[in-house]
Design an enzyme around this catalytic site. Structure first.
Site, PDB file in Angstrom:
ATOM      1  N   GLU A 126       4.453  -4.956   7.380  1.00  0.00           N
ATOM      2  CA  GLU A 126       3.664  -3.878   7.989  1.00  0.00           C
ATOM      3  C   GLU A 126       4.052  -3.620   9.435  1.00  0.00           C
ATOM      4  O   GLU A 126       3.988  -2.491   9.925  1.00  0.00           O
ATOM      5  CB  GLU A 126       2.162  -4.209   7.929  1.00  0.00           C
ATOM      6  N   GLY A 161       0.666  -4.844   1.043  1.00  0.00           N
ATOM      7  CA  GLY A 161      -0.504  -4.920   0.166  1.00  0.00           C
ATOM      8  C   GLY A 161      -0.187  -5.566  -1.179  1.00  0.00           C
ATOM      9  O   GLY A 161      -1.081  -6.133  -1.821  1.00  0.00           O
ATOM     10  N   GLU A 209      -0.466  -9.145  -0.574  1.00  0.00           N
ATOM     11  CA  GLU A 209      -1.893  -9.426  -0.357  1.00  0.00           C
ATOM     12  C   GLU A 209      -2.668  -9.412  -1.673  1.00  0.00           C
ATOM     13  O   GLU A 209      -3.557 -10.236  -1.882  1.00  0.00           O
ATOM     14  CB  GLU A 209      -2.460  -8.400   0.631  1.00  0.00           C
ATOM     15  N   ALA A 267       0.868  -1.165   0.000  1.00  0.00           N
ATOM     16  CA  ALA A 267       0.000   0.000   0.000  1.00  0.00           C
ATOM     17  C   ALA A 267       0.909   1.220   0.000  1.00  0.00           C
ATOM     18  O   ALA A 267       2.072   1.147   0.403  1.00  0.00           O
ATOM     19  CB  ALA A 267      -0.898  -0.019   1.226  1.00  0.00           C
TER      20      ALA A 267
END
Ligand code: HXC
Length: 260
Positions: free
Chosen positions: A134, A111, A114, A66
């Site tokens: 993270e 992310g 993911e 992200a």
């Protein structure tokens, strides 16, 4: 549609989606998410398209996570009130019934890892690296990583990765069951496109049903999952493509599927 952060191409029955923010290692900001939702909705709606491949531009990254710069100053109230990251699940994963493959060419972190795990399966380059770092930023996976990674590789390795933030190389990812295949970096896209073309040539109702029942293995008890599978099998018995596929086998000819 016009895309600023993606390159979206149709090659035969395969939609190729390339994350294209190489200057930020393809970090997934909200603009990327909205464009992915548009691209996947178009893929899902287009009867000429049977499978999609998602990959990252450049040599270095699939997606490095992200977008940290976008999240850095955002308060809790905004994350929670906007239910940040929920659209990945509701508009990409749950809304896409056709199969899609992640072709992971480099870093798939946070992310990015993911997103790769949202795909039906992952084909990795031998240079791919997977991680959920993270925790080093004071957070945890937020797009399904703690659940999908644990289901893919089991508790021991998932805990190791999520608690230490360490990366897994392609060989470890393959031996742990995170990725379906590892191929030399130069062959990655060709291999992923060839695999996707093979899936796109399959009878599409059977492809959707196959994806649905394999995913059901993560939701159901064994008993109800097997019943779900059996009912979907029965349903496919009523399709024109079942009649064609079996008739073609018996006649020793190639099948011609109609999608009905
Ligand atoms: C925003 C990012 C980014 C990210 C890299 N960049 N990752 N920008 N968000 N996730 C930017 C860098 O700021 C830099 O831009 C450029 O991309 C190149 O990156 P470098 O760090 O200079 O490259 P390198 O030194 O080779 O290191 C590569 C790397 C490192 C190891 C992948 O970039 C890295 O650790 N990135 C962050 C990985 C991470 O923590 N991901 C998890 C994010 S949190 P500038 O302009 O500065 O040169 C997350 C939360 C998920 O994903 C929760 C739900 C979504």
């Amino acid at each position: 549609a016009e895309y600023e952060n993606l390159i979206v191409e149709q090659r035969g029955g395969v939609t190729l989606v390339t994350l294209n923010r190489p200057q930020a290692l393809n970090a997934l900001n909200s603009a990327v998410l909205e464009e992915l939702i548009t691209a996947f909705a178009a893929f899902e709606a287009d009867d000429t398209q049977g499978c999609a491949v998602i990959t990252g531009s450049g040599e270095k990254a699939f997606a490095a996570g992200a977008d940290i710069k976008e999240m850095a100053d955002k308060p809790l109230s905004e994350f929670y009130s906007q239910d940040m990251f929920s659209r990945w699940q509701s508009h990409l994963v749950c809304a896409t019934r056709k199969p899609w493959i992640a072709a992971v060419n480099g870093f798939a972190l946070g992310g990015g890892c993911e997103l790769a795990m949202m795909a039906d399966f992952i084909i990795a380059s031998d240079k791919a690296k997977f991680g959920q770092p993270e925790i080093t930023l004071g957070v945890i996976p937020g797009m399904g990583g703690s659940q999908r990674l644990t289901r893919a590789v089991g508790k021991a390795k998932a805990m190791d990765m999520v608690l230490t933030g360490r990366m897994m190389d392609a060989a470890e990812a393959e031996s742990s069951g995170l990725v379906a295949r590892v191929v030399p970096a130069d062959d990655l896209l060709a291999e992923a496109m060839k695999t996707a073309a093979k899936i796109a040539a399959m009878p599409p109702l059977a492809a959707k049903a196959a994806k649905e029942v394999v995913n059901a293995a993560f939701e159901n008890t064994l008993e109800s999952g097997i019943r779900h599978e059996r009912r979907m099998f029965h349903m496919l018995a009523g399709t024109a493509d079942k009649a064609e596929g079996m008739a073609a086998f018996v006649a020793k000819r190639e099948p011609r599927f109609s999608g009905r």
